[in-house]
Design a protein around this motif. Structure first.
Motif: not given
Length: 71
Positions: A3, A7, A34, A37, A39, A60-61, A64, A67-68
């Motif tokens: 990330i 961001h 993040y 988004d 988050l 967090l990674e 994300v 979500r992707e």
């Protein structure tokens, strides 16, 4: 997944702990946000702020990435 630093926002946070002579005076809990988004991940599992930051970044990674993959 990496990330970009622009961001995220990393903030040390205070968690209410009971008082006493063995109370940590540092702030080991970390919140990472993040920004694209909105988050937020908070981690205070470990006694070390550095270790909590590493764990929060991993969480967090994964969030994300999840979500992707949904999109």
């Amino acid at each position: 997944m990496k990330i970009p630093a622009e961001h995220i926002r990393i903030t040390p946070t205070n968690k209410p702990y009971p008082g006493g002579q063995h109370t940590s005076r540092s702030t080991p809990t970390v919140t990472i946000e993040y920004l694209p988004d909105e988050l937020k991940v908070t981690c205070g599992i470990e006694r070390s702020q550095l270790r909590n930051k590493e764990l929060a970044m991993r969480m967090l990674e994964l969030a994300v990435l999840g979500r992707e993959q949904k999109n």
